[in-house]
Design a protein around this motif. Structure first.
Motif, PDB file in Angstrom:
ATOM      1  N   LEU A   1       0.940  -1.268   0.202  1.00  0.00           N
ATOM      2  CA  LEU A   1      -0.169  -0.034   0.158  1.00  0.00           C
ATOM      3  C   LEU A   1       1.185   1.016   0.159  1.00  0.00           C
ATOM      4  O   LEU A   1       1.517   1.412   0.845  1.00  0.00           O
ATOM      5  N   LEU A   2       0.786   1.953  -1.016  1.00  0.00           N
ATOM      6  CA  LEU A   2       1.926   2.924  -1.145  1.00  0.00           C
ATOM      7  C   LEU A   2       1.034   4.256  -1.112  1.00  0.00           C
ATOM      8  O   LEU A   2      -0.199   4.446  -1.588  1.00  0.00           O
ATOM      9  N   GLY A   3       1.747   5.457  -0.733  1.00  0.00           N
ATOM     10  CA  GLY A   3       1.223   6.718  -0.527  1.00  0.00           C
ATOM     11  C   GLY A   3       2.017   7.561   0.237  1.00  0.00           C
ATOM     12  O   GLY A   3       2.744   7.018   1.306  1.00  0.00           O
ATOM     13  N   ARG A   4       1.666   8.898  -0.021  1.00  0.00           N
ATOM     14  CA  ARG A   4       2.148   9.866   1.192  1.00  0.00           C
ATOM     15  C   ARG A   4       1.375   9.819   2.533  1.00  0.00           C
ATOM     16  O   ARG A   4       0.279   9.193   2.222  1.00  0.00           O
ATOM     17  N   ASN A   5       2.186  10.197   3.508  1.00  0.00           N
ATOM     18  CA  ASN A   5       1.341  10.525   4.725  1.00  0.00           C
ATOM     19  C   ASN A   5       0.015  11.228   4.689  1.00  0.00           C
ATOM     20  O   ASN A   5       0.017  12.410   3.798  1.00  0.00           O
ATOM     21  N   GLY A   6      -1.077  10.909   5.323  1.00  0.00           N
ATOM     22  CA  GLY A   6      -2.203  11.514   5.325  1.00  0.00           C
ATOM     23  C   GLY A   6      -3.179  11.391   3.751  1.00  0.00           C
ATOM     24  O   GLY A   6      -4.141  11.910   3.649  1.00  0.00           O
ATOM     25  N   MET A   7      -2.778  10.339   3.114  1.00  0.00           N
ATOM     26  CA  MET A   7      -3.560   9.777   1.972  1.00  0.00           C
ATOM     27  C   MET A   7      -4.374   8.855   2.202  1.00  0.00           C
ATOM     28  O   MET A   7      -5.212   8.376   1.342  1.00  0.00           O
ATOM     29  N   GLY A   8      -4.682   8.200   3.286  1.00  0.00           N
ATOM     30  CA  GLY A   8      -5.616   7.169   3.690  1.00  0.00           C
ATOM     31  C   GLY A   8      -5.308   5.802   4.154  1.00  0.00           C
ATOM     32  O   GLY A   8      -6.156   4.900   4.322  1.00  0.00           O
ATOM     33  N   LYS A   9      -3.814   5.421   4.143  1.00  0.00           N
ATOM     34  CA  LYS A   9      -3.544   4.397   4.341  1.00  0.00           C
ATOM     35  C   LYS A   9      -3.567   3.781   5.741  1.00  0.00           C
ATOM     36  O   LYS A   9      -4.170   2.822   5.714  1.00  0.00           O
ATOM     37  N   SER A  10      -3.583   4.622   6.623  1.00  0.00           N
ATOM     38  CA  SER A  10      -3.734   4.294   8.250  1.00  0.00           C
ATOM     39  C   SER A  10      -5.305   4.022   8.220  1.00  0.00           C
ATOM     40  O   SER A  10      -5.942   3.062   8.996  1.00  0.00           O
TER      41      SER A  10
ATOM     42  N   ILE B   1      -0.196  -7.773   8.368  1.00  0.00           N
ATOM     43  CA  ILE B   1      -0.112  -6.220   7.917  1.00  0.00           C
ATOM     44  C   ILE B   1       0.850  -5.605   8.589  1.00  0.00           C
ATOM     45  O   ILE B   1       0.881  -5.772   9.780  1.00  0.00           O
ATOM     46  N   LEU B   2       1.820  -5.044   7.989  1.00  0.00           N
ATOM     47  CA  LEU B   2       3.053  -4.399   8.407  1.00  0.00           C
ATOM     48  C   LEU B   2       2.902  -2.575   8.095  1.00  0.00           C
ATOM     49  O   LEU B   2       3.169  -2.662   6.928  1.00  0.00           O
ATOM     50  N   ASP B   3       2.471  -1.867   9.141  1.00  0.00           N
ATOM     51  CA  ASP B   3       2.209  -0.645   8.868  1.00  0.00           C
ATOM     52  C   ASP B   3       3.402   0.309   9.039  1.00  0.00           C
ATOM     53  O   ASP B   3       4.175   0.120  10.182  1.00  0.00           O
ATOM     54  N   GLU B   4       4.163   0.764   8.103  1.00  0.00           N
ATOM     55  CA  GLU B   4       5.463   1.602   8.153  1.00  0.00           C
ATOM     56  C   GLU B   4       6.536   0.463   8.697  1.00  0.00           C
ATOM     57  O   GLU B   4       7.163   0.697   9.761  1.00  0.00           O
ATOM     58  N   ALA B   5       6.865  -0.557   7.934  1.00  0.00           N
ATOM     59  CA  ALA B   5       7.659  -1.624   8.463  1.00  0.00           C
ATOM     60  C   ALA B   5       8.988  -1.199   8.748  1.00  0.00           C
ATOM     61  O   ALA B   5       9.675  -1.727   9.926  1.00  0.00           O
TER      62      ALA B   5
END
Length: 237
Positions: free
Chosen positions: A35-44, A160-164
């Motif tokens: 899951l790619l994208g800058r901060n604040g784009m909806g990933k979290s 799921i690995l968030d900001e691994a």
């Protein structure tokens, strides 16, 4: 074979503010997705929906054959979803061993070797050297290894690995990427959120890029690599 995770036209947000708009995502057994994208784009926000921490406003999530959009987190966890959270979030006043045992759950299938404390230590030998040390005194890299080991102790179907590798030293990041490659070899399905494309592209089977809560790029590593301008707008590479 049905997908392990199928997200279709998912919309979600906070109060009157919508964050995700018609997001779709598919992960199959043994597949590594990003899951790619800058901060604040909806990933979290998407991760929160997948884990049961946020109820979507519309759309569907089917995991391990069950509709789970809006289901409680413990129900989704029992179905086989494991999370390595952003910021690691180990239990600082518990030892390494206690952190691992705190999340231990029997595997759903006997087809693969179960994750036990001994197996996690064999996977991350450094944790064996710190087994009786308080988790809050570990280095950042050791805490990330512990966070991964703790998630593996749930014997997940999907990890799921968030900001691994965020905030880790280069050599430690290499250790983490090597560990994820070994998990891929063991056919563990993963959704990896990170910004290191040089590591992600050879590891992952497919990619999804979010921009302002919408899917703007999907494809295999070769397909997304051909879209350098779009990749730069997504994560600044």
């Amino acid at each position: 074979m049905s997908p392990l995770l199928q997200v279709e036209r998912l919309c979600a947000g906070y109060g009157a503010s919508n964050v995700l708009f018609d997001v779709s995502l598919t992960i199959r057994e043994g597949e590594v997705a990003t899951l790619l994208g800058r901060n604040g784009m909806g990933k979290s926000t998407l991760v929160k929906c997948l884990c049961g921490w946020l109820k979507p406003s519309s759309g569907s999530i089917v995991f391990n054959g069950r509709p789970v959009a809006g289901a409680p987190a413990h129900v989704i966890g029992k179905l086989g979803l494991g999370l390595v959270p952003e910021g690691r979030q180990v239990f600082p006043t518990l030892t390494v061993r206690e952190n691992l045992l705190a999340t231990a759950r029997a595997p759903q299938s006997a087809s693969t070797p179960p994750w036990t404390v001994d197996r996690v230590v064999a996977f991350f030998p450094r944790l064996g050297e710190r087994m009786h040390q308080m988790a809050g005194t570990l280095s950042g890299g050791e805490q990330q290894m512990l966070a991964i080991g703790r998630a593996l102790m749930t014997n997940p179907r999907l990890l799921i690995l968030d900001e691994a590798t965020e905030g880790l030293a280069p050599l430690v990041r290499m250790d983490i990427w090597r560990a994820l490659a070994r998990l891929k070899d063991e056919k563990l399905a993963m959704l990896v959120i990170d910004k290191d494309l040089r590591a992600l592209l050879p590891l992952a089977d497919c990619h999804t890029g979010l921009e302002k809560g919408r899917v703007v790029i999907t494809g295999t590593s070769s397909e997304v690599s051909a879209q350098q301008e779009r990749l730069h707008s997504l994560i600044g590479v």
